[in-house]
Design an enzyme around this catalytic site. Structure first.
Site, PDB file in Angstrom:
ATOM      1  N   SER A   1       0.817  -1.216   0.000  1.00  0.00           N
ATOM      2  CA  SER A   1       0.000   0.000   0.000  1.00  0.00           C
ATOM      3  C   SER A   1       0.850   1.264   0.000  1.00  0.00           C
ATOM      4  O   SER A   1       2.022   1.254   0.377  1.00  0.00           O
ATOM      5  CB  SER A   1      -0.904   0.025   1.235  1.00  0.00           C
ATOM      6  OG  SER A   1      -1.674  -1.146   1.309  1.00  0.00           O
TER       7      SER A   1
HETATM    8  N1  SAH Z   1      -0.735  -5.120   3.925  1.00  0.00           N
HETATM    9  C1  SAH Z   1       0.062  -5.404   2.756  1.00  0.00           C
HETATM   10  C2  SAH Z   1      -0.604  -5.010   1.457  1.00  0.00           C
HETATM   11  C3  SAH Z   1      -1.801  -5.802   1.232  1.00  0.00           C
HETATM   12  S1  SAH Z   1      -2.374  -6.013  -0.417  1.00  0.00           S
HETATM   13  C4  SAH Z   1       1.426  -4.798   2.837  1.00  0.00           C
HETATM   14  O1  SAH Z   1       1.717  -4.075   3.809  1.00  0.00           O
HETATM   15  O2  SAH Z   1       2.239  -5.067   1.951  1.00  0.00           O
HETATM   16  C5  SAH Z   1      -3.710  -7.085   0.026  1.00  0.00           C
HETATM   17  C6  SAH Z   1      -3.296  -8.498   0.340  1.00  0.00           C
HETATM   18  O3  SAH Z   1      -4.469  -9.174   0.790  1.00  0.00           O
HETATM   19  C7  SAH Z   1      -2.794  -9.246  -0.871  1.00  0.00           C
HETATM   20  O4  SAH Z   1      -1.520  -9.769  -0.623  1.00  0.00           O
HETATM   21  C8  SAH Z   1      -3.840 -10.357  -1.048  1.00  0.00           C
HETATM   22  O5  SAH Z   1      -3.299 -11.568  -1.526  1.00  0.00           O
HETATM   23  C9  SAH Z   1      -4.386 -10.506   0.364  1.00  0.00           C
HETATM   24  N2  SAH Z   1      -5.709 -11.122   0.456  1.00  0.00           N
HETATM   25  C10 SAH Z   1      -6.766 -11.008  -0.393  1.00  0.00           C
HETATM   26  N3  SAH Z   1      -7.809 -11.723   0.070  1.00  0.00           N
HETATM   27  C11 SAH Z   1      -7.423 -12.297   1.238  1.00  0.00           C
HETATM   28  C12 SAH Z   1      -8.076 -13.156   2.177  1.00  0.00           C
HETATM   29  N4  SAH Z   1      -9.332 -13.583   2.009  1.00  0.00           N
HETATM   30  N5  SAH Z   1      -7.366 -13.541   3.269  1.00  0.00           N
HETATM   31  C13 SAH Z   1      -6.088 -13.141   3.466  1.00  0.00           C
HETATM   32  N6  SAH Z   1      -5.425 -12.343   2.601  1.00  0.00           N
HETATM   33  C14 SAH Z   1      -6.088 -11.915   1.498  1.00  0.00           C
END
Ligand code: SAH
Length: 248
Positions: free
Chosen positions: A97
């Protein structure tokens, strides 16, 4: 010592000195870039207020951002942009992000030392590291197996022992580690997952982007009051990758 041996020794000593010097300047460059990023995030919060009702971000959160080596959380090819105030691709169609958004979400969680925090969507592990820098004990779930593995290894290598990671569908939370003082969902959901509400402590706060996938969503603050009642507040428009797992 023969003349040749002396020459070789000198070359090695000079080489090591040059490498150490380059390493130090690189580290100094990174630290400077990181501080510039923190200053930009603070300025953006002042200018934009983010709909959070306050035009500033807690100095503790800014200091935490200033300590996390974001360049370690992005792919090698993106290192030159690691301290740009924007999201970056981390592979598998996912992103780390924008630093301003990480700061705003962390600020809203009002995390204190010793708090337990659940993160859904580990991604690179950056948000988890920022939370750990605030003294929180973090549990983070990622659904994409290689990302979960890489982030777990990265956080361990960088010394973030207070972060536990696992692969799985975060929709269901991590009941064995709950209840939590704060929950942050870093992928866009169509609704607030009931298991997460259940795993939030009374007096706890959850920040979650709600809305349709691949459109702008609304960042919501969900608070569980001392009597167990929920209040929700819509804060600002954001754009996150979707929460996958198929529970619409
Ligand atoms: N917080 C992260 C950025 C997140 S991007 C950072 O600091 O880098 C969102 C993430 O959520 C992605 O990696 C995606 O694979 C994950 N995601 C999507 N659906 C999900 C679910 N149901 N459970 C866990 N993770 C999930």
């Amino acid at each position: 010592m023969s003349r040749t041996a002396w020459c070789i020794t000198r070359i090695i000593v000079l080489g090591v000195a040059a490498a150490l010097f380059a390493g130090t300047t690189r580290a100094q460059d990174m630290a400077r870039e990181r501080q510039a990023m923190v200053d930009e995030v603070a300025a953006m919060a002042r200018a934009f207020d983010g709909g959070t009702g306050k035009g500033s971000i807690d100095p503790r959160v800014l200091a935490a951002l200033g300590r996390v080596p974001r360049h370690e959380f992005v792919p090698l090819l993106s290192r030159a942009s690691a301290y740009d105030n924007r999201p970056l691709s981390i592979g598998h169609g996912q992103t780390i992000s924008q630093p301003y958004i990480v700061a705003a979400m962390t600020d809203l969680l009002k995390v204190g030392a010793g708090d337990t925090v659940l993160e859904i969507g580990t991604g690179s592990g950056y948000q988890a590291a920022v939370l750990a820098e605030l003294g929180a004990s973090v549990a983070s779930i990622e659904i994409v197996e290689p990302l979960a593995r890489e982030a777990g290894e990265r956080l361990q290598r960088l010394g973030y022992a207070g972060v536990a990671t696992r692969v799985g569908d975060g929709y269901h939370g991590w009941p064995e580690r709950g209840p939590f003082d704060a929950i942050v969902v870093t992928a866009a959901a169509s609704h607030v997952p009931p298991p997460l509400v259940q795993q939030l402590k009374r007096g706890g706060r959850m920040v979650i982007p709600i809305g349709a996938a691949f459109q702008t969503q609304q960042l919501m603050l969900v608070e569980k009051r001392a009597d167990g009642a929920l209040t929700t507040r819509q804060l600002m428009a954001v754009r996150f990758v979707p929460l996958t797992g198929g529970h619409d």
